[in-house]
Write a protein that holds these residues in place. Structure first.
Motif, PDB file in Angstrom:
ATOM      1  N   GLY A   1       0.795  -1.176   0.093  1.00 37.70           N
ATOM      2  CA  GLY A   1       0.159   0.189   0.178  1.00 37.70           C
ATOM      3  C   GLY A   1       0.838   1.286  -0.038  1.00 37.70           C
ATOM      4  N   TRP A   2       0.347   2.387   0.554  1.00 37.34           N
ATOM      5  CA  TRP A   2       0.891   3.554   0.598  1.00 37.34           C
ATOM      6  C   TRP A   2       0.833   4.183   2.112  1.00 37.34           C
ATOM      7  CZ3 TRP A   2       2.893   5.181  -3.880  1.00 37.34           C
ATOM      8  CH2 TRP A   2       2.703   4.743  -4.750  1.00 37.34           C
ATOM      9  N   SER A   3       2.094   4.847   2.330  1.00 40.16           N
ATOM     10  CA  SER A   3       1.958   5.307   3.951  1.00 40.16           C
ATOM     11  C   SER A   3       2.694   6.675   3.867  1.00 40.16           C
ATOM     12  CB  SER A   3       2.892   4.497   4.726  1.00 40.16           C
ATOM     13  OG  SER A   3       4.264   4.407   4.289  1.00 40.16           O
ATOM     14  N   THR A   4       2.729   7.421   4.933  1.00 42.85           N
ATOM     15  CA  THR A   4       3.196   8.759   5.315  1.00 42.85           C
ATOM     16  C   THR A   4       4.445   8.435   6.063  1.00 42.85           C
ATOM     17  OG1 THR A   4       1.865   9.380   7.332  1.00 42.85           O
ATOM     18  CG2 THR A   4       0.869  10.035   5.123  1.00 42.85           C
ATOM     19  N   ILE A   5       5.164   9.318   6.348  1.00 42.65           N
ATOM     20  CA  ILE A   5       6.536   9.103   7.228  1.00 42.65           C
ATOM     21  C   ILE A   5       6.157   8.641   8.514  1.00 42.65           C
ATOM     22  CG2 ILE A   5       6.782  11.369   7.989  1.00 42.65           C
ATOM     23  CD1 ILE A   5       9.571   9.042   6.789  1.00 42.65           C
ATOM     24  N   ALA A   6       4.798   9.165   9.035  1.00 38.35           N
ATOM     25  CA  ALA A   6       4.380   9.006  10.316  1.00 38.35           C
ATOM     26  C   ALA A   6       3.706   7.600  10.659  1.00 38.35           C
ATOM     27  CB  ALA A   6       3.324  10.086  10.617  1.00 38.35           C
ATOM     28  N   ALA A   7       3.509   6.756   9.655  1.00 36.58           N
ATOM     29  CA  ALA A   7       2.820   5.511   9.769  1.00 36.58           C
ATOM     30  C   ALA A   7       3.665   4.498  10.539  1.00 36.58           C
ATOM     31  CB  ALA A   7       2.884   4.974   8.298  1.00 36.58           C
ATOM     32  N   HIS A   8       2.871   3.629  11.260  1.00 32.17           N
ATOM     33  CA  HIS A   8       3.401   2.522  11.891  1.00 32.17           C
ATOM     34  C   HIS A   8       4.026   1.470  10.996  1.00 32.17           C
ATOM     35  CE1 HIS A   8       3.055  -1.062  14.407  1.00 32.17           C
ATOM     36  NE2 HIS A   8       3.033  -0.296  15.667  1.00 32.17           N
ATOM     37  N   LEU A   9       4.956   0.592  11.682  1.00 34.04           N
ATOM     38  CA  LEU A   9       5.447  -0.201  10.643  1.00 34.04           C
ATOM     39  C   LEU A   9       4.571  -1.389  10.294  1.00 34.04           C
ATOM     40  CD1 LEU A   9       8.975  -0.650  12.355  1.00 34.04           C
ATOM     41  CD2 LEU A   9       8.486   0.611  10.456  1.00 34.04           C
ATOM     42  N   GLU A  10       3.437  -1.488  10.938  1.00 34.21           N
ATOM     43  CA  GLU A  10       2.484  -2.611  10.400  1.00 34.21           C
ATOM     44  C   GLU A  10       1.362  -1.774   9.743  1.00 34.21           C
ATOM     45  OE1 GLU A  10       0.860  -6.048  12.787  1.00 34.21           O
ATOM     46  OE2 GLU A  10       1.679  -4.912  14.396  1.00 34.21           O
ATOM     47  N   LEU A  11       1.757  -1.798   8.485  1.00 34.18           N
ATOM     48  CA  LEU A  11       0.830  -1.183   7.359  1.00 34.18           C
ATOM     49  C   LEU A  11      -0.642  -1.177   7.450  1.00 34.18           C
ATOM     50  CD1 LEU A  11       0.901   0.314   4.709  1.00 34.18           C
ATOM     51  CD2 LEU A  11       0.958  -1.778   3.403  1.00 34.18           C
ATOM     52  N   GLY A  12      -1.337  -0.249   7.648  1.00 31.14           N
ATOM     53  CA  GLY A  12      -2.689  -0.337   7.803  1.00 31.14           C
ATOM     54  C   GLY A  12      -3.414  -0.192   9.181  1.00 31.14           C
ATOM     55  N   LYS A  13      -2.325  -0.287   9.941  1.00 31.84           N
ATOM     56  CA  LYS A  13      -2.795  -0.219  11.587  1.00 31.84           C
ATOM     57  C   LYS A  13      -2.966   1.077  12.107  1.00 31.84           C
ATOM     58  CE  LYS A  13      -2.926  -4.724  12.319  1.00 31.84           C
ATOM     59  NZ  LYS A  13      -2.482  -5.407  13.814  1.00 31.84           N
ATOM     60  N   ASP A  14      -2.713   2.018  11.566  1.00 31.31           N
ATOM     61  CA  ASP A  14      -2.843   3.353  11.824  1.00 31.31           C
ATOM     62  C   ASP A  14      -3.308   4.217  10.863  1.00 31.31           C
ATOM     63  OD1 ASP A  14      -0.913   4.248  10.501  1.00 31.31           O
ATOM     64  OD2 ASP A  14       0.645   4.256  12.028  1.00 31.31           O
ATOM     65  N   LYS A  15      -4.034   5.370  11.091  1.00 28.79           N
ATOM     66  CA  LYS A  15      -4.494   6.521  10.167  1.00 28.79           C
ATOM     67  C   LYS A  15      -3.554   6.889   8.993  1.00 28.79           C
ATOM     68  CE  LYS A  15      -4.042  10.489  12.740  1.00 28.79           C
ATOM     69  NZ  LYS A  15      -5.008  11.813  13.363  1.00 28.79           N
ATOM     70  N   HIS A  16      -2.322   6.641   8.970  1.00 26.38           N
ATOM     71  CA  HIS A  16      -1.216   7.427   8.250  1.00 26.38           C
ATOM     72  C   HIS A  16      -0.829   6.295   7.003  1.00 26.38           C
ATOM     73  CE1 HIS A  16      -0.626  10.499  11.044  1.00 26.38           C
ATOM     74  NE2 HIS A  16      -0.521   9.524  12.090  1.00 26.38           N
ATOM     75  N   ALA A  17      -1.509   5.194   6.764  1.00 26.43           N
ATOM     76  CA  ALA A  17      -1.251   4.290   5.983  1.00 26.43           C
ATOM     77  C   ALA A  17      -2.671   3.570   5.338  1.00 26.43           C
ATOM     78  CB  ALA A  17      -0.389   3.406   6.208  1.00 26.43           C
ATOM     79  N   VAL A  18      -2.649   3.303   4.298  1.00 24.85           N
ATOM     80  CA  VAL A  18      -3.632   2.250   3.769  1.00 24.85           C
ATOM     81  C   VAL A  18      -2.953   1.093   3.005  1.00 24.85           C
ATOM     82  CG1 VAL A  18      -5.076   4.057   3.050  1.00 24.85           C
ATOM     83  CG2 VAL A  18      -3.683   3.223   1.343  1.00 24.85           C
ATOM     84  N   GLY A  19      -3.634  -0.194   3.161  1.00 26.98           N
ATOM     85  CA  GLY A  19      -3.021  -1.295   2.659  1.00 26.98           C
ATOM     86  C   GLY A  19      -3.921  -2.287   2.117  1.00 26.98           C
ATOM     87  N   PHE A  20      -3.543  -3.210   1.246  1.00 22.96           N
ATOM     88  CA  PHE A  20      -4.283  -4.380   0.570  1.00 22.96           C
ATOM     89  C   PHE A  20      -3.525  -5.749   1.163  1.00 22.96           C
ATOM     90  CE2 PHE A  20      -4.857  -6.922  -3.458  1.00 22.96           C
ATOM     91  CZ  PHE A  20      -5.944  -7.565  -3.005  1.00 22.96           C
ATOM     92  N   GLY A  21      -4.386  -6.381   1.665  1.00 22.84           N
ATOM     93  CA  GLY A  21      -3.540  -7.660   2.328  1.00 22.84           C
ATOM     94  C   GLY A  21      -3.864  -8.957   1.671  1.00 22.84           C
ATOM     95  N   GLY A  22      -3.147  -9.791   1.743  1.00 26.03           N
ATOM     96  CA  GLY A  22      -3.037 -11.162   1.135  1.00 26.03           C
ATOM     97  C   GLY A  22      -4.472 -11.928   1.348  1.00 26.03           C
TER      98      GLY A  22
END
Length: 98
Positions: free
Chosen positions: A8-29
Protein backbone atom coordinates in the motif's frame (compact mmCIF):
# COMPACT_ATOMS: atom_id res chain seq x y z
CA UNK A 1 1.73 -17.77 13.04
CA UNK A 2 0.34 -17.34 9.53
CA UNK A 3 2.56 -15.21 7.25
CA UNK A 4 1.17 -11.78 6.35
CA UNK A 5 1.78 -9.74 3.23
CA UNK A 6 0.27 -6.27 2.79
CA UNK A 7 1.07 -3.63 0.15
CA UNK A 8 0.00 0.00 0.00
CA UNK A 9 0.88 3.60 0.70
CA UNK A 10 2.02 5.38 3.85
CA UNK A 11 3.18 8.71 5.21
CA UNK A 12 6.45 9.13 7.13
CA UNK A 13 4.40 9.00 10.37
CA UNK A 14 2.96 5.53 9.66
CA UNK A 15 3.37 2.59 12.02
CA UNK A 16 5.51 -0.26 10.67
CA UNK A 17 2.40 -2.52 10.54
CA UNK A 18 0.91 -1.14 7.32
CA UNK A 19 -2.78 -0.24 7.68
CA UNK A 20 -2.86 -0.37 11.47
CA UNK A 21 -2.95 3.43 11.88
CA UNK A 22 -4.45 6.42 10.08
CA UNK A 23 -1.21 7.23 8.25
CA UNK A 24 -1.37 4.32 5.79
CA UNK A 25 -3.65 2.25 3.56
CA UNK A 26 -3.00 -1.33 2.55
CA UNK A 27 -4.27 -4.34 0.63
CA UNK A 28 -3.56 -7.66 2.33
CA UNK A 29 -3.04 -11.18 1.06
CA UNK A 30 -6.29 -12.33 2.65
CA UNK A 31 -8.25 -9.89 0.45
CA UNK A 32 -8.80 -6.99 2.86
CA UNK A 33 -8.40 -3.20 2.58
CA UNK A 34 -6.94 -1.73 5.76
CA UNK A 35 -6.48 1.71 7.25
CA UNK A 36 -6.60 3.07 10.81
CA UNK A 37 -6.78 -0.49 12.15
CA UNK A 38 -10.02 -1.18 10.26
CA UNK A 39 -10.18 -4.10 7.81
CA UNK A 40 -12.87 -4.60 5.15
CA UNK A 41 -13.22 -7.13 2.34
CA UNK A 42 -11.64 -5.87 -0.87
CA UNK A 43 -10.57 -7.53 -4.10
CA UNK A 44 -9.52 -11.11 -3.58
CA UNK A 45 -6.86 -13.03 -1.69
CA UNK A 46 -3.35 -13.30 -3.16
CA UNK A 47 -0.26 -15.37 -2.55
CA UNK A 48 3.00 -16.66 -4.02
CA UNK A 49 3.21 -16.15 -7.78
CA UNK A 50 0.62 -13.36 -7.93
CA UNK A 51 1.57 -9.90 -9.21
CA UNK A 52 0.04 -7.06 -7.18
CA UNK A 53 -0.27 -3.53 -8.56
CA UNK A 54 -0.68 -0.51 -6.28
CA UNK A 55 -2.05 2.66 -7.87
CA UNK A 56 -2.26 6.18 -6.54
CA UNK A 57 -4.22 8.95 -8.27
CA UNK A 58 -3.51 12.36 -6.74
CA UNK A 59 -6.16 14.92 -7.63
CA UNK A 60 -5.51 18.64 -7.61
CA UNK A 61 -7.52 21.17 -5.63
CA UNK A 62 -10.83 19.81 -4.36
CA UNK A 63 -10.64 16.66 -6.50
CA UNK A 64 -10.77 13.23 -4.86
CA UNK A 65 -7.45 11.40 -4.64
CA UNK A 66 -7.83 7.62 -4.87
CA UNK A 67 -5.96 4.39 -4.22
CA UNK A 68 -6.56 1.12 -6.04
CA UNK A 69 -4.92 -2.27 -6.38
CA UNK A 70 -4.79 -5.07 -8.91
CA UNK A 71 -4.00 -8.77 -8.92
CA UNK A 72 -2.43 -10.30 -12.04
CA UNK A 73 -3.74 -7.37 -14.11
CA UNK A 74 -7.31 -7.53 -12.75
CA UNK A 75 -8.18 -4.07 -11.36
CA UNK A 76 -10.13 -3.69 -8.14
CA UNK A 77 -12.31 -0.71 -7.21
CA UNK A 78 -10.73 2.66 -6.45
CA UNK A 79 -11.24 3.96 -2.92
CA UNK A 80 -10.79 7.54 -1.71
CA UNK A 81 -7.47 8.34 -0.09
CA UNK A 82 -8.22 8.95 3.61
CA UNK A 83 -8.55 12.72 4.21
CA UNK A 84 -5.76 12.85 6.80
CA UNK A 85 -3.32 11.52 4.14
CA UNK A 86 -4.22 14.12 1.51
CA UNK A 87 -1.39 16.60 0.98
CA UNK A 88 1.16 14.42 2.78
CA UNK A 89 4.23 12.93 1.14
CA UNK A 90 3.30 9.30 0.37
CA UNK A 91 5.60 6.31 0.09
CA UNK A 92 4.96 2.86 -1.40
CA UNK A 93 4.98 0.38 1.47
CA UNK A 94 5.12 -3.37 2.00
CA UNK A 95 4.53 -5.36 5.19
CA UNK A 96 5.89 -8.91 5.44
CA UNK A 97 5.40 -10.79 8.72
CA UNK A 98 5.93 -14.36 9.77
Amino acid sequence: SVPTCRVGWSTIAAHLELGKDKHAVGFGGKGFWSTAGSFEEYGEAFGPGDVIGSYLHLAEGKGVSTVSFSKNGKMFASKPLPPHMKGAVLFPAILLQG
